[in-house]
Design a protein around this motif. Structure first.
Motif, PDB file in Angstrom:
ATOM      1  N   LYS A  10       0.824  -1.206   0.000  1.00 53.53           N
ATOM      2  CA  LYS A  10       0.000   0.000   0.000  1.00 53.53           C
ATOM      3  C   LYS A  10       0.857   1.255   0.000  1.00 53.53           C
ATOM      4  CE  LYS A  10      -3.736  -2.470   0.421  1.00 53.53           C
ATOM      5  NZ  LYS A  10      -4.725  -2.572  -0.691  1.00 53.53           N
ATOM      6  N   GLU A  11       0.244   2.369  -0.367  1.00 60.37           N
ATOM      7  CA  GLU A  11       0.933   3.649  -0.328  1.00 60.37           C
ATOM      8  C   GLU A  11       0.971   4.178   1.098  1.00 60.37           C
ATOM      9  OE1 GLU A  11      -0.062   5.393  -4.787  1.00 60.37           O
ATOM     10  OE2 GLU A  11      -1.008   6.300  -3.036  1.00 60.37           O
ATOM     11  N   ARG A  12       1.946   5.036   1.356  1.00 59.99           N
ATOM     12  CA  ARG A  12       2.048   5.648   2.666  1.00 59.99           C
ATOM     13  C   ARG A  12       0.852   6.571   2.891  1.00 59.99           C
ATOM     14  NH1 ARG A  12       7.930   7.546   4.481  1.00 59.99           N
ATOM     15  NH2 ARG A  12       8.177   5.423   3.631  1.00 59.99           N
ATOM     16  N   GLU A  13       0.210   6.459   4.048  1.00 59.84           N
ATOM     17  CA  GLU A  13      -0.973   7.247   4.327  1.00 59.84           C
ATOM     18  C   GLU A  13      -0.838   8.059   5.609  1.00 59.84           C
ATOM     19  OE1 GLU A  13      -4.491   4.955   4.989  1.00 59.84           O
ATOM     20  OE2 GLU A  13      -3.630   3.797   6.645  1.00 59.84           O
ATOM     21  N   PHE A  14      -1.490   9.197   5.616  1.00 55.91           N
ATOM     22  CA  PHE A  14      -1.490  10.090   6.753  1.00 55.91           C
ATOM     23  C   PHE A  14      -2.261   9.489   7.912  1.00 55.91           C
ATOM     24  CE2 PHE A  14      -3.906  13.400   9.026  1.00 55.91           C
ATOM     25  CZ  PHE A  14      -2.854  14.101   9.604  1.00 55.91           C
ATOM     26  N   VAL A  15      -1.746   9.676   9.129  1.00 56.48           N
ATOM     27  CA  VAL A  15      -2.415   9.200  10.330  1.00 56.48           C
ATOM     28  C   VAL A  15      -2.836  10.371  11.222  1.00 56.48           C
ATOM     29  CG1 VAL A  15      -2.234   7.820  12.435  1.00 56.48           C
ATOM     30  CG2 VAL A  15      -1.180   7.007  10.310  1.00 56.48           C
ATOM     31  N   ALA A  16      -1.875  11.213  11.602  1.00 56.23           N
ATOM     32  CA  ALA A  16      -2.169  12.316  12.512  1.00 56.23           C
ATOM     33  C   ALA A  16      -1.112  13.399  12.420  1.00 56.23           C
ATOM     34  CB  ALA A  16      -2.267  11.811  13.950  1.00 56.23           C
ATOM     35  N   CYS A  17      -1.480  14.619  12.826  1.00 57.46           N
ATOM     36  CA  CYS A  17      -0.560  15.754  12.817  1.00 57.46           C
ATOM     37  C   CYS A  17      -0.835  16.658  14.008  1.00 57.46           C
ATOM     38  CB  CYS A  17      -0.700  16.548  11.521  1.00 57.46           C
ATOM     39  SG  CYS A  17       0.324  18.051  11.443  1.00 57.46           S
ATOM     40  N   ILE A  18       0.221  17.237  14.555  1.00 57.19           N
ATOM     41  CA  ILE A  18       0.103  18.270  15.575  1.00 57.19           C
ATOM     42  C   ILE A  18       0.900  19.477  15.095  1.00 57.19           C
ATOM     43  CG2 ILE A  18       2.043  17.318  16.904  1.00 57.19           C
ATOM     44  CD1 ILE A  18       0.564  18.337  19.443  1.00 57.19           C
ATOM     45  N   THR A  19       0.288  20.665  15.147  1.00 57.80           N
ATOM     46  CA  THR A  19       0.936  21.870  14.631  1.00 57.80           C
ATOM     47  C   THR A  19       2.081  22.321  15.521  1.00 57.80           C
ATOM     48  OG1 THR A  19      -0.680  23.284  15.768  1.00 57.80           O
ATOM     49  CG2 THR A  19      -1.169  22.658  13.496  1.00 57.80           C
ATOM     50  N   TRP A  20       2.949  23.162  14.965  1.00 56.29           N
ATOM     51  CA  TRP A  20       4.127  23.619  15.719  1.00 56.29           C
ATOM     52  C   TRP A  20       3.742  24.392  16.963  1.00 56.29           C
ATOM     53  CZ3 TRP A  20       5.055  28.751  16.709  1.00 56.29           C
ATOM     54  CH2 TRP A  20       4.357  29.689  15.941  1.00 56.29           C
ATOM     55  N   SER A  21       2.616  25.085  16.898  1.00 53.92           N
ATOM     56  CA  SER A  21       2.152  25.882  18.029  1.00 53.92           C
ATOM     57  C   SER A  21       1.271  25.087  18.991  1.00 53.92           C
ATOM     58  CB  SER A  21       1.374  27.088  17.527  1.00 53.92           C
ATOM     59  OG  SER A  21       0.257  26.693  16.755  1.00 53.92           O
ATOM     60  N   ASP A  22       1.041  23.816  18.667  1.00 52.72           N
ATOM     61  CA  ASP A  22       0.166  22.940  19.445  1.00 52.72           C
ATOM     62  C   ASP A  22      -1.256  23.515  19.526  1.00 52.72           C
ATOM     63  OD1 ASP A  22      -0.581  20.736  20.901  1.00 52.72           O
ATOM     64  OD2 ASP A  22       0.234  21.467  22.798  1.00 52.72           O
ATOM     65  N   SER A  23      -1.629  24.242  18.491  1.00 51.77           N
ATOM     66  CA  SER A  23      -2.951  24.841  18.454  1.00 51.77           C
ATOM     67  C   SER A  23      -3.995  23.941  17.805  1.00 51.77           C
ATOM     68  CB  SER A  23      -2.907  26.182  17.717  1.00 51.77           C
ATOM     69  OG  SER A  23      -2.481  26.012  16.380  1.00 51.77           O
ATOM     70  N   SER A  24      -3.539  22.989  16.986  1.00 49.38           N
ATOM     71  CA  SER A  24      -4.458  22.114  16.272  1.00 49.38           C
ATOM     72  C   SER A  24      -3.912  20.704  16.155  1.00 49.38           C
ATOM     73  CB  SER A  24      -4.734  22.660  14.873  1.00 49.38           C
ATOM     74  OG  SER A  24      -5.362  23.931  14.928  1.00 49.38           O
ATOM     75  N   ARG A  25      -4.830  19.766  16.069  1.00 51.57           N
ATOM     76  CA  ARG A  25      -4.500  18.367  15.847  1.00 51.57           C
ATOM     77  C   ARG A  25      -5.414  17.830  14.761  1.00 51.57           C
ATOM     78  NH1 ARG A  25      -3.517  19.464  21.180  1.00 51.57           N
ATOM     79  NH2 ARG A  25      -1.747  18.393  22.172  1.00 51.57           N
ATOM     80  N   TYR A  26      -4.852  17.013  13.889  1.00 54.90           N
ATOM     81  CA  TYR A  26      -5.605  16.472  12.773  1.00 54.90           C
ATOM     82  C   TYR A  26      -5.441  14.963  12.725  1.00 54.90           C
ATOM     83  CZ  TYR A  26      -5.242  21.382  11.421  1.00 54.90           C
ATOM     84  OH  TYR A  26      -5.284  22.756  11.410  1.00 54.90           O
ATOM     85  N   PHE A  27      -6.504  14.271  12.307  1.00 52.51           N
ATOM     86  CA  PHE A  27      -6.488  12.817  12.276  1.00 52.51           C
ATOM     87  C   PHE A  27      -7.136  12.288  11.008  1.00 52.51           C
ATOM     88  CE2 PHE A  27      -6.691  14.189  16.683  1.00 52.51           C
ATOM     89  CZ  PHE A  27      -5.595  13.539  17.224  1.00 52.51           C
ATOM     90  N   ALA A  28      -6.619  11.170  10.537  1.00 53.31           N
ATOM     91  CA  ALA A  28      -7.228  10.494   9.408  1.00 53.31           C
ATOM     92  C   ALA A  28      -8.550   9.868   9.844  1.00 53.31           C
ATOM     93  CB  ALA A  28      -6.289   9.419   8.866  1.00 53.31           C
ATOM     94  N   ASP A  29      -9.466   9.717   8.900  1.00 55.78           N
ATOM     95  CA  ASP A  29     -10.763   9.126   9.214  1.00 55.78           C
ATOM     96  C   ASP A  29     -10.632   7.729   9.824  1.00 55.78           C
ATOM     97  OD1 ASP A  29     -12.508  10.528   6.321  1.00 55.78           O
ATOM     98  OD2 ASP A  29     -12.073  11.370   8.291  1.00 55.78           O
ATOM     99  N   SER A  30      -9.626   6.990   9.399  1.00 56.00           N
ATOM    100  CA  SER A  30      -9.443   5.623   9.854  1.00 56.00           C
ATOM    101  C   SER A  30      -9.089   5.504  11.337  1.00 56.00           C
ATOM    102  CB  SER A  30      -8.362   4.928   9.013  1.00 56.00           C
ATOM    103  OG  SER A  30      -7.125   5.613   9.108  1.00 56.00           O
ATOM    104  N   VAL A  31      -8.625   6.605  11.944  1.00 59.86           N
ATOM    105  CA  VAL A  31      -8.221   6.552  13.352  1.00 59.86           C
ATOM    106  C   VAL A  31      -8.966   7.536  14.237  1.00 59.86           C
ATOM    107  CG1 VAL A  31      -5.919   5.717  12.769  1.00 59.86           C
ATOM    108  CG2 VAL A  31      -6.318   8.181  13.029  1.00 59.86           C
TER     109      VAL A  31
END
Length: 127
Positions: A43-64
């Motif tokens: 499979k291709e590499r897929e995004f899981v989660a991200c935290i911004t440099w300022s810790d102001s936002s967090r993002y998650f893939a639908d799968s998790v």
């Protein structure tokens, strides 16, 4: 240059928790967004989660979503990924990635947005 090193992978129980760590070198850790990606066999590499440099936002893939937490400790130059309720489909090599300093855009989910990558850590969900 930034060097990243993941740890915490291995064989884990289905339904259980997983906690991964990403240790970064250098002095720019606190100014960079940090993300986790994963890649299953064939499979291709897929995004899981991200935290911004300022810790102001967090993002998650639908799968998790709903079972994933991402955090960072700037004093320790370390990012973390907590994934609960592990499923067989969570089996993959998990990679830590660091983005551009002080990034304020919205391309956090793109593989080509990241310049620095860890070597990856294998996570195998067993039952």
């Amino acid at each position: 240059q930034v060097q990243l090193a993941e740890s915490g992978g291995g064989s884990v129980q289905a339904g259980g928790p997983l906690r991964l760590s990403c240790a970064a070198s250098g002095r720019t850790f606190s100014s960079r967004p940090m993300s986790w990606f994963r890649q299953a066999p064939g499979k291709e590499r897929e995004f899981v989660a991200c935290i911004t440099w300022s810790d102001s936002s967090r993002y998650f893939a639908d799968s998790v979503k709903g079972r994933c937490t991402i955090s960072r400790d700037n004093a320790k130059n370390t990012a973390y990924l907590q994934l609960n309720g592990l499923k067989p489909e969570d089996t993959a090599v998990y990679y830590c990635a660091a983005g551009p300093q002080y990034y304020t855009g919205a391309q956090y989910y793109r593989v080509n947005y990241y310049t620095y990558w860890g070597q990856g850590t294998q996570v195998t969900v067993s039952s």
